[in-house]
Write an enzyme that holds these catalytic residues in place. Structure first.
Site: not given
Length: 449
Positions: A260, A303
């Site tokens: 996650h 990211c």
């Protein structure tokens, strides 16, 4: 007589062809035509190689589905049952049921069920629909959604030919060591319910790490898999991996993080976050000098961030001889020495400096702020497509092109979860690169010296 002639001409039984026509709109919308489905049909001699290529050449899933539907009625009396078997093998049971229950033919259902047993691994748990909601508010959390969709192929990695290697190795990164490099796969599947009650188990995550272990092993990497680590555990594992002295003798490395995550970080099983920028830093030119100028591959779901690059000196690097400023400063001073007796030219020819961070490529499962999709039986979409692309195309495409293909395949995919907010959901993968050459993996080819 006309009906009999028509049946012989089209090859498929009329009731089967009628069923396909009746459900063509649903099939165009929901059928996922991937390499595994096509391979099942080829294995039954329903499709020829040229037919398979023409189908997969279509740019969208709907167009591939439509072309397949045009071909099937002409491919003989077994085409319908083989198609149903292929649907089952690719986790599209709902479409198989739709077709076989349309006219209630038990023989068709039994045939489909019997043939399917050769394609489905019964040891893999059946898929379920699963979402990972935020049980307590958290800003910018990445949502990983588990859906049932199609599956990747598991054909052997196709080998690079000697001719291809000889025509490409000079302009690409050196990739000849055995092993090619070391690969680290960190996969968090089960999270601590006390420390991280808001993080549900990543069903299907265990499939992902096994897929990665197999494909990178076939690509001649020495693979280590670590599962269910805390944030500190991930950090320690990466520190130990990046510091391995064996990196000196290999040509590349691979790091895969499966967990996650939020924007710019991944979770440990204790609910603590590890920043991805720290991960990249652990392999940069300053902190991992043994991998300087060697390609470093990352596959993660998060990211990035940018920092001012001050540069570091390259260890054991050659002297710079072509800097305009040095040539200007050295002009007319050959043979002169400094106070310590060194030729003054050496003052102007320091070792070549490298950027702080270079020669990296990183594939991300989704864009900033968007969800990543995971199949509870077959693993995540991104890892499925990466596995497929590496197996089929690593022999003659460099990694950036392979990740472009992964992007294209992910772009075409849709979630299938009727009755939920995630039905027909989308995902878009992306990658960033600071590679300075083409990165060919040259699978199964060992240069002769």
């Amino acid at each position: 007589m006309f009906l009999r002639s028509k049946m012989l001409h089209c090859g498929m039984r009329e009731q089967d062809a009628r069923t396909l026509r009746r459900q063509s709109a649903v099939l165009c919308k929901q059928l996922v035509v991937d390499e595994l489905l096509i391979q099942c049909l080829q294995a039954d001699d329903i499709l020829t190689e040229s037919m398979a290529e023409s189908i997969m050449a279509e740019q969208t899933s709907q167009k591939r589905s439509w072309r397949l539907q045009l071909l099937l009625p002409k491919r003989g009396p077994k085409a319908f049952s083989s198609f149903c078997s292929a649907l089952r093998a690719t986790d599209q049971q709902h479409l198989c049921d739709l077709l076989t229950q349309t006219f209630g033919n038990e023989w068709e259902r039994d045939t489909c069920r019997g043939e399917c047993l050769t394609c489905v691994d019964s040891s893999v748990p059946l898929p379920t629909q699963e979402a990972v909601p935020a049980k307590r508010a958290r800003a910018h959390e990445s949502l990983e959604v588990s859906l049932d969709a199609d599956s990747p192929i598991n054909t052997p990695v196709l080998p690079c030919t000697p001719d291809f290697y000889l025509s490409h190795f000079q302009q690409s990164y050196k990739m000849a060591s055995s092993p090619r490099g070391f690969a680290l796969v960190i996969s968090n599947v089960t999270f601590n319910p006390c420390a991280a009650p808001e993080l549900d188990p990543r069903k299907g995550g265990e499939v992902d790490d096994e897929v990665l272990r197999k494909v990178f092993t076939e690509l001649e990497y020495s693979v280590t898999v670590q599962r269910d680590l805390t944030a500190q555990g991930i950090k320690t594992c990466i520190q130990n991996f990046s510091g391995r002295p064996e990196h000196r003798s290999v040509d590349s490395c691979v790091v895969c993080l499966l967990s996650h995550g939020v924007e710019g970080a991944v979770y440990g099983i204790d609910g603590e976050l590890l920043q991805l920028d720290w991960v990249f830093e652990a392999f940069d030119n300053a902190h991992c000098p043994l991998l300087q100028n060697k390609p470093k591959m990352f596959f993660i779901q998060a990211c990035r961030g940018d920092e001012m690059d001050c540069g570091v000196e390259q260890i054991d690097g050659p002297s710079r001889t072509s800097s305009p400023s040095c040539e200007q400063r050295d002009a007319g001073r050959e043979g002169e020495k400094d106070a310590e007796g060194r030729p003054r030219g050496d003052i102007c020819r320091p070792r070549i400096k490298l950027p702080q961070r270079s020669d990296m490529i990183c594939g991300f499962a989704s864009l900033k702020g968007t969800a990543a999709m995971r199949n509870t039986k077959r693993g995540s979409w991104f890892i499925q497509e990466l596995n497929t692309a590496l197996r089929l195309h690593a022999r003659d495409r460099h990694l950036a092109d392979i990740l472009v293909q992964v992007n294209r395949r992910i772009k075409d995919r849709e979630g299938y979860a009727p009755g939920t907010a995630h039905h027909r959901c989308k995902e878009m993968s992306e990658f960033t690169s600071s590679l300075c050459k083409d990165l060919f993996l040259f699978p199964k080819y060992q240069p002769q010296y």
